[in-house]
Design a protein around this motif. Structure first.
Motif, short mmCIF file in Angstrom:
data_model
loop_
_atom_site.label_atom_id
_atom_site.label_comp_id
_atom_site.label_asym_id
_atom_site.label_seq_id
_atom_site.Cartn_x
_atom_site.Cartn_y
_atom_site.Cartn_z
N ALA A 65 3.68 5.88 -4.97
CA ALA A 65 3.52 6.21 -6.69
C ALA A 65 2.81 7.11 -7.17
CB ALA A 65 3.12 4.89 -7.30
N ILE A 66 1.58 7.32 -6.25
CA ILE A 66 0.57 8.36 -6.83
C ILE A 66 0.84 9.59 -6.32
CG2 ILE A 66 -1.83 9.00 -5.98
CD1 ILE A 66 -2.49 6.17 -5.67
N VAL A 67 1.42 9.60 -5.33
CA VAL A 67 2.21 11.06 -4.63
C VAL A 67 3.22 11.50 -5.59
CG1 VAL A 67 3.49 11.88 -2.73
CG2 VAL A 67 1.55 10.62 -2.17
N TRP B 278 0.81 -1.30 -0.03
CA TRP B 278 -0.18 -0.05 -0.06
C TRP B 278 0.82 1.31 -0.07
CZ3 TRP B 278 -4.72 0.57 -1.58
CH2 TRP B 278 -5.37 -0.67 -1.52
N ALA C 197 3.47 10.86 -8.82
CA ALA C 197 2.99 11.09 -10.06
C ALA C 197 2.36 12.52 -10.13
CB ALA C 197 1.91 9.93 -10.75
N VAL C 198 1.58 12.60 -8.81
CA VAL C 198 0.81 13.97 -8.56
C VAL C 198 1.93 15.04 -8.67
CG1 VAL C 198 -0.59 15.57 -7.18
CG2 VAL C 198 -1.15 13.00 -7.77
N ILE D 10 2.01 1.75 -3.60
CA ILE D 10 1.16 2.25 -4.27
C ILE D 10 0.75 3.93 -4.13
CG2 ILE D 10 -1.33 2.28 -4.80
CD1 ILE D 10 -1.19 -0.86 -4.14
N VAL D 11 0.72 4.20 -2.72
CA VAL D 11 0.52 5.56 -2.28
C VAL D 11 1.68 6.55 -2.60
CG1 VAL D 11 0.32 7.17 -0.44
CG2 VAL D 11 -1.29 5.03 -0.38
#
Length: 53
Positions: A31-33, A25, A35-36, A28-29
């Motif tokens: 990677a999102i951070v 998790w 990317a943003v 995943i989090v």
């Protein structure tokens, strides 16, 4: 202290399994951070480039 009972081994195995699941998790989090963050950074860069022109 080095000797562990079967119950303790089971608890440690469960804890390690939770750590691995939690780590997925976090990845995943993370990677999102990232990317943003990159999309915001590229917008700031393009805004700065637009201001120069």
């Amino acid at each position: 202290m080095a000797k562990r009972t079967a119950k303790e081994k089971a608890q440690i195995a469960a804890y390690v399994a939770r750590l691995i699941a939690g780590g997925q998790w976090l990845l995943i989090v993370g990677a999102i951070v990232v990317a943003v963050g990159l999309s915001i950074n590229s917008r700031i860069m393009s805004d700065e480039a637009a201001e120069v022109d």
